[in-house]
Design a protein around this motif. Structure first.
Motif, PDB file in Angstrom:
ATOM      1  N   LYS A  87       0.428  -1.542   0.357  1.00 41.74           N
ATOM      2  CA  LYS A  87       0.016  -0.095  -0.236  1.00 41.74           C
ATOM      3  C   LYS A  87       1.271   1.452   0.165  1.00 41.74           C
ATOM      4  O   LYS A  87       1.803   1.338   1.015  1.00 41.74           O
ATOM      5  N   LYS A  88       0.746   2.394  -0.605  1.00 40.78           N
ATOM      6  CA  LYS A  88       1.442   3.537  -0.788  1.00 40.78           C
ATOM      7  C   LYS A  88       0.861   4.728  -0.321  1.00 40.78           C
ATOM      8  O   LYS A  88      -0.463   4.756  -0.693  1.00 40.78           O
ATOM      9  N   ARG A  89       1.194   5.264   0.438  1.00 44.76           N
ATOM     10  CA  ARG A  89       0.712   5.512   1.634  1.00 44.76           C
ATOM     11  C   ARG A  89       1.201   7.686   0.728  1.00 44.76           C
ATOM     12  O   ARG A  89       2.236   7.772   0.844  1.00 44.76           O
ATOM     13  N   ARG A  90       0.640   8.596   0.887  1.00 41.89           N
ATOM     14  CA  ARG A  90       0.488   9.691   1.163  1.00 41.89           C
ATOM     15  C   ARG A  90       1.979  10.148   1.637  1.00 41.89           C
ATOM     16  O   ARG A  90       2.108   9.611   2.184  1.00 41.89           O
ATOM     17  N   SER A  91       2.630  11.395   0.973  1.00 41.19           N
ATOM     18  CA  SER A  91       3.857  11.697   1.508  1.00 41.19           C
ATOM     19  C   SER A  91       4.043  13.451   1.414  1.00 41.19           C
ATOM     20  O   SER A  91       4.414  14.055   1.606  1.00 41.19           O
ATOM     21  N   CYS A  92       2.734  13.758   1.237  1.00 39.08           N
ATOM     22  CA  CYS A  92       2.414  15.399   1.238  1.00 39.08           C
ATOM     23  C   CYS A  92       0.899  15.755   1.796  1.00 39.08           C
ATOM     24  O   CYS A  92       0.229  13.899   1.415  1.00 39.08           O
ATOM     25  N   LEU A  93       0.460  16.361   2.362  1.00 33.98           N
ATOM     26  CA  LEU A  93      -1.112  16.907   2.639  1.00 33.98           C
ATOM     27  C   LEU A  93      -1.614  17.298   1.568  1.00 33.98           C
ATOM     28  O   LEU A  93      -1.189  18.335   0.811  1.00 33.98           O
ATOM     29  N   PRO A  94      -2.984  17.547   1.520  1.00 36.93           N
ATOM     30  CA  PRO A  94      -3.666  18.461   0.536  1.00 36.93           C
ATOM     31  C   PRO A  94      -3.479  20.272   0.691  1.00 36.93           C
ATOM     32  O   PRO A  94      -3.024  20.748  -0.575  1.00 36.93           O
ATOM     33  N   ALA A  95      -3.427  20.712   1.200  1.00 38.62           N
ATOM     34  CA  ALA A  95      -2.703  22.031   1.892  1.00 38.62           C
ATOM     35  C   ALA A  95      -1.652  22.347   2.455  1.00 38.62           C
ATOM     36  O   ALA A  95      -0.870  21.692   3.206  1.00 38.62           O
ATOM     37  N   PRO A  96      -0.754  23.283   1.875  1.00 36.71           N
ATOM     38  CA  PRO A  96       0.387  23.577   2.936  1.00 36.71           C
ATOM     39  C   PRO A  96      -0.022  24.121   4.427  1.00 36.71           C
ATOM     40  O   PRO A  96      -0.819  24.751   4.803  1.00 36.71           O
ATOM     41  N   MET A  97       1.020  24.037   5.268  1.00 44.23           N
ATOM     42  CA  MET A  97       0.185  24.863   6.648  1.00 44.23           C
ATOM     43  C   MET A  97       0.231  26.555   6.541  1.00 44.23           C
ATOM     44  O   MET A  97       1.382  27.321   4.992  1.00 44.23           O
ATOM     45  N   PHE A  98      -0.386  27.012   7.408  1.00 43.45           N
ATOM     46  CA  PHE A  98      -0.692  28.401   7.427  1.00 43.45           C
ATOM     47  C   PHE A  98       0.646  29.178   8.134  1.00 43.45           C
ATOM     48  O   PHE A  98       1.112  28.702   8.717  1.00 43.45           O
ATOM     49  N   SER A  99       0.877  30.517   7.424  1.00 39.00           N
ATOM     50  CA  SER A  99       1.808  30.926   8.049  1.00 39.00           C
ATOM     51  C   SER A  99       1.325  31.438   9.122  1.00 39.00           C
ATOM     52  O   SER A  99       0.571  31.874   9.641  1.00 39.00           O
ATOM     53  N   ARG A 100       2.482  32.016  10.679  1.00 32.36           N
ATOM     54  CA  ARG A 100       2.507  31.899  12.210  1.00 32.36           C
ATOM     55  C   ARG A 100       2.688  33.785  12.235  1.00 32.36           C
ATOM     56  O   ARG A 100       2.851  33.980  13.323  1.00 32.36           O
ATOM     57  N   ASN A 101       3.547  34.160  11.134  1.00 29.80           N
ATOM     58  CA  ASN A 101       4.539  35.104  11.339  1.00 29.80           C
ATOM     59  C   ASN A 101       3.389  36.362  12.242  1.00 29.80           C
ATOM     60  O   ASN A 101       4.352  37.139  12.661  1.00 29.80           O
ATOM     61  N   ASP A 102       1.984  36.325  11.876  1.00 25.27           N
ATOM     62  CA  ASP A 102       1.845  37.838  12.571  1.00 25.27           C
ATOM     63  C   ASP A 102       0.956  37.299  13.599  1.00 25.27           C
ATOM     64  O   ASP A 102      -0.175  38.457  14.201  1.00 25.27           O
TER      65      ASP A 102
END
Length: 472
Positions: free
Chosen positions: A51-66
């Motif tokens: 079984k081949k599992r994903r190696s990325c998520l549907p969306a990148p992480m949200f910036s925490r800079n602000d």
């Protein structure tokens, strides 16, 4: 936000670019990338029959800079962090129950221990497993979602030969219980975790609570230990980084052998950053081998005499360097606890045996909460799974799912709704004078330590979910 949202699982950040023997992020380009959104006519992708599992998520992480946490934490200096609201932007799209599952990333070490005939060699391998269990925290600056009372998570990995079930068995204090068993019947690994945190102005310190137990059935052995302390620096200002420190004792209750591991604090010049050193002694307290390395890189074992000889040479060669450093003025930064410059990788002592080495991360890890390959697949909802999972499984939590898909507003709304539903259910139980009843674990006594522990009662994988609570 809910003012009863615990911060106990926020000790998850560190910052290090170190890797073992020259292995760096450049090697990540060799990792296989699979977008979990891609489907093969609804079937789970296969690669060489596995079984081949994903190696990325549907969306990148949200910036925490602000965002700043100072307004939230400034009133909590010196206090235990038991009830603190944290903006969802500081989360990662996993529940703490899923985060606990990352103990099993290096399950092959347990399988190796089952096959070893010598008890000292088994202890070396178990010690390497105990260190590897905290390695996934490398560069993980997000906090998992706090599990709702009654929340569960299951994971079966046929390729790694285990299945796991966990449950949030208490809300105040927050306690997460887990039970893992080998698909071949070789081992059982279980425990209950209750980290106790304090905020000290610039950092958050976590005192580990809860016993971890490993049973190797073939050898009729049981091992117990607790996790090291950890400290997250720069929770207010600067770049987050983590130390793991303290003494971890692994006891073989069948043979009387013991492994003592010292997770070293950073030190004045950062020389000890991430370092772990220890030894294994037999029941007569004779030192049989020395274990050393870094929890972010690798662990080795060596004969005690070879280790001491190496240490003498090392001390002799660094005397002048130490004198020079003592004469140099120490840089002071009152605003942030800067992480020391990256030190050299582990210097391997001649005659050493490699016990464990950290795995490379997927190429998009930095954009995906610095997840490992193992963590990347933990919240994956494969076709047909909804009809099999318990209705309390983390994968079905709408707030975590929304965050994973990049919808932060929906994630915040759902998180608040779920917390309000949990509060309402708690008030209703109090009104009716009802006690919360756990589903898969019960409070009992650890047979090896004699201390209180949450023990699996069995039956989860029979798929009978009639009494599961409605928490989502």
């Amino acid at each position: 936000m809910n003012n009863e949202d615990e911060f106990y699982d926020a000790v998850t950040g560190l910052d290090s670019d170190e890797s073992c023997e020259g292995t760096s992020e450049a090697s990540f380009k060799d990792a296989v990338v699979y977008d979990g959104a891609q489907k093969n006519n609804g079937a789970v992708p296969q690669e060489n029959g596995i079984k081949k599992r994903r190696s990325c998520l549907p969306a990148p992480m949200f910036s925490r800079n602000d965002f700043s946490v100072w307004s939230i934490l400034k009133k909590c200096i010196g206090l235990e962090l038991s009830k603190i609201t944290m903006p969802i932007v500081f989360n990662e799209p996993l529940s703490f129950l899923q985060r606990l599952t990352e103990y099993m990333e290096h399950t092959y070490l347990l399988q190796k221990a089952c096959l070893q005939s010598d008890s000292i060699e088994r202890m070396q391998t178990v010690a390497a497993f105990a260190v590897s269990a905290v390695a996934s925290q490398w560069d993980r600056t997000g906090k998992p979602f706090n599990p709702l009372l009654g929340e569960t998570y299951e994971l079966t990995r046929e390729d790694q030969g285990f299945r796991l079930i966990s449950e949030q068995v208490s809300h105040h204090p927050p306690i997460s219980a887990f039970h893992t068993e080998s698909l071949m019947g070789d081992f059982v690994f279980h425990g209950s975790i209750y980290p106790k945190l304090k905020f000290w102005g610039k950092s958050v310190e976590a005192e580990p609570k809860g016993t971890i137990t490993l049973e190797l059935h073939k050898h009729k052995e049981a091992y117990t230990w607790t996790n090291p302390f950890c400290c997250v620096h720069n929770v207010i200002l600067g770049k987050l980084w983590i130390e793991q420190y303290g003494t971890v004792e692994i006891i073989n209750h069948s043979t009387g052998e013991k492994c003592v591991l010292n997770f070293k604090p950073c030190g004045m010049f950062g020389k000890e950053l991430h370092r772990v050193e220890g030894y294994i002694q037999d029941k007569s307290k004779k030192k049989r081998c020395v274990i050393y390395g870094k929890w972010t890189e690798c662990m080795w074992s060596v004969d005690p005499q070879a280790y001491e000889a190496h240490r003498k040479l090392e001390k002799k060669g660094t005397t002048d360097t130490k004198k020079q450093k003592q004469e140099e003025p120490e840089a002071v930064n009152e605003d942030a606890d800067e992480m020391p410059e990256v030190q050299e990788t582990v210097a391997v002592i001649p005659g050493s045996t490699l016990l464990w080495r950290i795995s490379s991360r997927p190429p998009l890890s930095a954009e995906m909460y610095n997840f490992t390959n193992f963590a990347m697949a933990l919240n994956e909802l494969e076709p047909g799974m909804e009809g099999v999972l318990a209705p309390t499984d983390c994968r079905l939590r709408p707030d975590i799912r929304a965050m994973e898909n990049g919808n932060m507003d929906e994630a915040s709304r759902e998180k608040e709704r779920l917390e309000e539903k949990q509060r309402a259910a708690r008030k209703e139980r109090a009104k009716n004078e009802e006690e919360w009843s756990t589903r898969w674990f019960q409070l009992g006594t650890n047979p090896y330590t004699g201390s209180q522990d949450w023990l699996y009662t069995g039956g989860y994988f029979d798929r009978k979910y009639r009494n599961c609570p409605d928490i989502y």
